[in-house]
Every structure is written in C-alpha cells, then in structure tokens.
Enzyme design. Structure first.
Site, PDB file in Angstrom:
ATOM      1  N   ASP A  60      38.728  33.861  35.356  1.00 56.32           N
ATOM      2  CA  ASP A  60      37.565  34.745  35.297  1.00 56.32           C
ATOM      3  C   ASP A  60      36.404  34.172  34.500  1.00 56.32           C
ATOM      4  OD1 ASP A  60      38.160  37.255  36.887  1.00 56.32           O
ATOM      5  OD2 ASP A  60      39.970  37.129  35.677  1.00 56.32           O
TER       6      ASP A  60
ATOM      7  N   TRP B 113      43.341  48.195  42.111  1.00 54.93           N
ATOM      8  CA  TRP B 113      44.117  46.997  41.776  1.00 54.93           C
ATOM      9  C   TRP B 113      45.164  47.400  40.743  1.00 54.93           C
ATOM     10  CZ3 TRP B 113      44.408  44.648  36.828  1.00 54.93           C
ATOM     11  CH2 TRP B 113      45.305  43.571  36.792  1.00 54.93           C
TER      12      TRP B 113
ATOM     13  N   ASP C 211      39.629  38.789  45.792  1.00 51.51           N
ATOM     14  CA  ASP C 211      39.070  38.230  44.552  1.00 51.51           C
ATOM     15  C   ASP C 211      39.396  36.741  44.597  1.00 51.51           C
ATOM     16  OD1 ASP C 211      39.234  37.163  41.835  1.00 51.51           O
ATOM     17  OD2 ASP C 211      39.048  39.212  41.090  1.00 51.51           O
TER      18      ASP C 211
ATOM     19  N   GLU D 226      42.845  45.593  46.275  1.00 42.98           N
ATOM     20  CA  GLU D 226      42.711  44.195  45.825  1.00 42.98           C
ATOM     21  C   GLU D 226      44.091  43.581  45.594  1.00 42.98           C
ATOM     22  OE1 GLU D 226      40.688  43.856  42.066  1.00 42.98           O
ATOM     23  OE2 GLU D 226      40.548  41.672  42.173  1.00 42.98           O
TER      24      GLU D 226
ATOM     25  N   HIS E 193      42.373  35.086  42.902  1.00 42.95           N
ATOM     26  CA  HIS E 193      43.712  35.640  43.139  1.00 42.95           C
ATOM     27  C   HIS E 193      44.516  34.924  44.214  1.00 42.95           C
ATOM     28  CE1 HIS E 193      42.746  39.783  41.184  1.00 42.95           C
ATOM     29  NE2 HIS E 193      42.456  38.760  40.411  1.00 42.95           N
TER      30      HIS E 193
ATOM     31  N   ASP F 119      43.527  32.136  37.342  1.00 44.34           N
ATOM     32  CA  ASP F 119      42.642  33.297  37.436  1.00 44.34           C
ATOM     33  C   ASP F 119      41.918  33.512  36.098  1.00 44.34           C
ATOM     34  OD1 ASP F 119      41.547  35.685  38.399  1.00 44.34           O
ATOM     35  OD2 ASP F 119      43.235  36.872  37.670  1.00 44.34           O
TER      36      ASP F 119
ATOM     37  N   ASP G  23      33.308  39.780  39.292  1.00 42.38           N
ATOM     38  CA  ASP G  23      34.424  40.118  38.395  1.00 42.38           C
ATOM     39  C   ASP G  23      34.771  38.918  37.523  1.00 42.38           C
ATOM     40  OD1 ASP G  23      36.606  41.158  37.134  1.00 42.38           O
ATOM     41  OD2 ASP G  23      37.953  41.042  38.861  1.00 42.38           O
TER      42      ASP G  23
ATOM     43  N   LYS H 188      46.743  40.246  44.556  1.00 45.83           N
ATOM     44  CA  LYS H 188      46.783  39.215  43.522  1.00 45.83           C
ATOM     45  C   LYS H 188      48.050  38.386  43.663  1.00 45.83           C
ATOM     46  CE  LYS H 188      45.861  38.525  38.667  1.00 45.83           C
ATOM     47  NZ  LYS H 188      45.314  39.080  37.442  1.00 45.83           N
TER      48      LYS H 188
ATOM     49  N   HIS I  93      35.521  40.347  45.244  1.00 43.70           N
ATOM     50  CA  HIS I  93      35.242  40.136  43.836  1.00 43.70           C
ATOM     51  C   HIS I  93      34.940  38.661  43.717  1.00 43.70           C
ATOM     52  CE1 HIS I  93      37.341  43.642  41.490  1.00 43.70           C
ATOM     53  NE2 HIS I  93      36.247  44.006  42.112  1.00 43.70           N
TER      54      HIS I  93
HETATM   55  C1  RNT Z   1      42.474  41.593  37.867  1.00 39.74           C
HETATM   56  C2  RNT Z   1      41.527  42.007  38.954  1.00 39.74           C
HETATM   57  C3  RNT Z   1      40.717  43.225  38.648  1.00 39.74           C
HETATM   58  C4  RNT Z   1      40.170  43.260  37.245  1.00 39.74           C
HETATM   59  C5  RNT Z   1      39.156  44.345  36.993  1.00 39.74           C
HETATM   60  C6  RNT Z   1      38.870  44.517  35.550  1.00 39.74           C
HETATM   61  O1  RNT Z   1      43.060  40.392  38.093  1.00 39.74           O
HETATM   62  O2  RNT Z   1      40.699  40.935  39.293  1.00 39.74           O
HETATM   63  O3  RNT Z   1      39.712  43.334  39.585  1.00 39.74           O
HETATM   64  O4  RNT Z   1      39.607  42.038  36.893  1.00 39.74           O
HETATM   65  O5  RNT Z   1      39.558  45.495  37.597  1.00 39.74           O
HETATM   66 ZN    ZN Z   2      39.103  41.347  40.661  1.00 34.62          ZN
END
Ligand code: RNT
Ligand code: ZN
Length: 416
Positions: free
Chosen positions: A293, A182, A256, A223, A259, A291, A323, A225, A283
């Site tokens: 998290d 990523w 993810d 990955e 994203h 985003d 994640d 985004k 993820h």
């Molecule tokens: C970032 C991505 C990525 C990170 C990690 C730490 O937006 O989600 O996966 O969160 O690599």
């Molecule tokens: Zn991620």
C-alpha cells in the site's frame, strides 16, 4: 505556463489524431474516490485499538489527524491541490459520535455520518462507503466467515447497517454510493477445510444483500485478496470466490492491484472483466513486493490500468478508488501525489491515439506499434497536464508542495 506551450502541444497531438480538448473534457468528468484513511493511518474514530486484519501502516510521520475536525481539515487541504471534482471514500469506523454517544458497528445509523454528508454537500463531493470488518474486538479472528454464529450475526448486521448508510449517502448527495465489502478472514497456516469458511461467507453475504436496498443507488462491491499479514496460507475472500459471487449475485467485483501475486497485473484483468460485467470497481494502489500500500505513482502499471479503462471506452463503467496508507511521509502530500498521479495516468491514456495503435496491432505492424508507444512517452504530455491544473485552479508543478509545507508548519506540526 505559457499558453503557447499548450497550443504547441495541442498541435503535436492533433498531428497524430488526438483531440486534446476532448481529452481534457473527459478527464474532468472522471471522479476518483479519495480514501479518507490515508489521513490517520486507518485508525478511525470508533475504536482505540491497533489496526488489525492483516494490513499494516508503517512509519510515524508527525501530524496525523486525530479527530474528525482534523481529518476534514487535512482532506480540504489535499482537495485544494487536486484538480477536478471527486468522491470521498469513508469507512464505517469513521462514524462521528456526538456528546459522549457511541454505537457499536452493528448499530450504526445514518445519523452517525450526518457530519460527513454535510461536509460532502458543502464541497460538492460524492461519498462512497466501506463496512469495517477489522480493528474491532469481535473481528478476531473471523468476521463474516466466523464459525461462531453470534459473531457472524454481529457482522451480518454491520453489513446491513452499512447498506442503509450507503443508501442515505446516495439519496442525500444525489449520486450513487459504492459500498465495498472486504473481509480479512483467513489462516496463517495450511487449513484442513477450505470450503466451510467460504460457505459461511457466502451465506453471510446472501443475508446482507437480502436487506431491501436500491441497487440503482448503492453499488455493492466485493474485494478479493490473496493473503494478509498472519493470513499467509488462505484467505476466505479469494479472487475466485469474489468474482463468482459477484457475477452470480449482481454485485460488482472490486480488484485491488495489491491483492494478487507480484507479477499478476490488474491491467490485464480489466478487459476480461469488462466483457462480462456492466461495471467493475478498482482500488488503485502500489504494491512493492507485497501488498504494501505505497502511494500511487505515475508508473507503468498505473498507466496500463488507465489505458485499459480509456481505450475500451469504459470511463463510466469502472469505479475508481485509491487505497494506500503511508505513515512515513506527509499524509496530505501522499493523498495529493496519488490522486494527481491517477489523473495523470488517465490523461496520458486519453492523449494516446488508441484507435491508430489498435489498427497497427490488427495489421501485425508490431515494429511501428512499439516505436509509436515509445515515442509517445516523450510527447509534451506535461504541458497538457499543467494546462489542466491551471484550468482547475490548482498549482501545476511541484509548487503545490510549498503549500503542503506551509500547512505542515502552521497546522500539522502543532498536533502534539
Ligand atoms: C485490505 C483492502 C482494503 C483496505 C481498506 C482500508 O487489504 O485493500 O480495501 O485497504 O478497506
Ligand atoms: Zn483495497
């Protein structure tokens, strides 16, 4: 929990055609890759600077891990409270250097991760890996899409080094290692050229993948985004870029669920991806308005994601990783909550009479379909979950938090 309650639950599920023992057996064969970076707010050990790349932890809860030893202790504490055998997901920035030695990201070698291999072996864990294209002076503002050829070369070499480390993990642990790429590259404001950065990213990936590596041992993932902090208008690694690149080059797409646009659901994307790919990677996170998290909950989208995996018989085709990074709460509790919730969602999907529900849909019996899906929500799911925890020798209910509190008092609170 009384065995009686479990037996009663089993009978209720059997009455709707669900084999509880089979569900439990399947669940115990489903490893989840636990992200090491929840333990220290994505700090890592190779640089001292702030977290960059348009991602952010918020909060200042005391007791975060500051050294490899502390992080390992915290991971152990979390694993004591999570049922089943899992994988640990490392980032390149978690290299462990000894005796004053240090290596930059393009010079990393398997030996810098030998301590992690030892840790994983002792605990029967698999390892996954991520090159770290952020939190580094050379990552500002671009990495694999950089117009500066020297910078781009540095990050290509980082990618290659990480492939070698991933293969080392796979060989040492006797199981495949997922290596996820990523990059944070993008623009805050409207770019004049959206193509060239992506062309450079494409070329960089080609060069990384030209490294001779064993595809049966290392599953390279890409990955995508949609935006990041300070990267609101454009990301180089967009969804279309990543899906197309992955499918043309025989690597895995990684989605993810933080994203995408807020009402866009990864659960809905999974079946389409499964139709065109042997394997995909996820993820799992929780995006609150952006985003953000947040810790994974046993919520609607996590359950829908799990259902798409289970009812499409894709337990072996979807690589599951978590994640998130919440620095406002006890970090061990954050890990335990997210891992257990992912497992709960999988169990919930496994305890669903999926074939019968599909049949109702096929027959156009939408009334019964809705009613059944709603009734299932109050089936004795908790009794089966508790049994699973007991089977695996971990606390069943909220009592696990008492153990985390004890750990906080005895260990975390002393880290000042
Ligand atoms: C970032 C991505 C990525 C990170 C990690 C730490 O937006 O989600 O996966 O969160 O690599
Ligand atoms: Zn991620």
């Amino acid at each position: 929990m009384s065995n009686e309650r479990f037996e009663q639950a089993k009978q209720r599920y059997a009455a709707i055609g669900v084999d509880v023992d089979k569900a439990l057996a399947t669940l115990s064969r489903m490893p989840i890759s636990m992200h090491c970076w929840q333990g220290d707010d994505v700090q890592g050990f190779d640089t001292k600077g702030p977290l960059s790349g348009g991602i952010q932890t918020t909060g200042n809860y005391p007791g975060k891990a500051r050294t490899p030893k502390e992080l390992m202790e915290d991971i152990d504490e979390a694993l004591r409270l999570i049922p089943g055998k899992h994988k640990l997901n490392l980032h390149a920035s978690y290299a462990i250097f000894e005796d004053g030695e240090w290596a930059d990201r393009d010079q990393l070698e398997p030996k810098h991760f030998a301590k992690w291999v030892e840790f994983a072996k002792e605990r029967g864990l698999g390892l996954d890996f991520n090159p770290t294209f952020f939190s580094h002076p050379k990552a500002e503002p671009f990495t694999l899409s950089s117009p500066d050829e020297e910078i781009r070369r540095f990050w290509i070499n980082h990618g290659k080094a990480c492939l070698r480390i991933s293969q080392y993990f796979a060989e040492e642990l006797g199981q495949p290692c997922a290596m996820n790429i990523w990059i944070p590259d993008g623009y805050k404001d409207i770019p004049a050229d959206r193509l060239s950065p992506r062309a450079r990213f494409k070329d960089s990936l080609d060069q990384i993948l030209a490294e001779d590596y064993d595809k049966s041992k290392v599953y390279v993932c890409l990955e995508s985004k949609v935006f990041g902090i300070g990267l609101e208008s454009y990301t180089v690694g967009s969804s279309e870029f990543c899906i197309n690149y992955a499918s043309k080059n025989g690597i895995l797409s990684l989605m993810d669920n933080g994203h995408y646009h807020p009402t866009e659901m990864v659960s809905d994307k999974i079946p389409s991806m499964l139709l065109f790919n042997d394997k995909i990677a996820l993820h799992v996170t929780r995006a609150v308005r952006w985003d953000s998290d947040h810790v994974v909950l046993f919520d609607d989208e996590t359950r829908e994601i799990a259902k798409e995996i289970i009812r499409n018989d894709a337990a072996d085709r979807v690589l599951l990783a978590l994640d998130y990074f919440d620095a406002s709460i006890n970090r061990v509790a954050a890990w335990v909550t997210g891992m257990r919730n992912m497992q709960k969602a999988l169990l919930y999907a496994l305890l669903t009479p999926n074939e019968a529900l599909k049949q109702l849909q096929l027959e156009g019996n939408y009334t019964e379909l809705m009613v059944m899906q709603e009734e299932l929500k109050t089936y004795p799911f908790g009794d089966v979950w508790e049994h699973f925890c007991e089977q695996n020798g971990v606390p069943a209910g909220e009592s696990w938090l008492e153990e985390v509190r004890r750990y906080e008092k005895d260990v975390l609170s002393k880290r000042v």
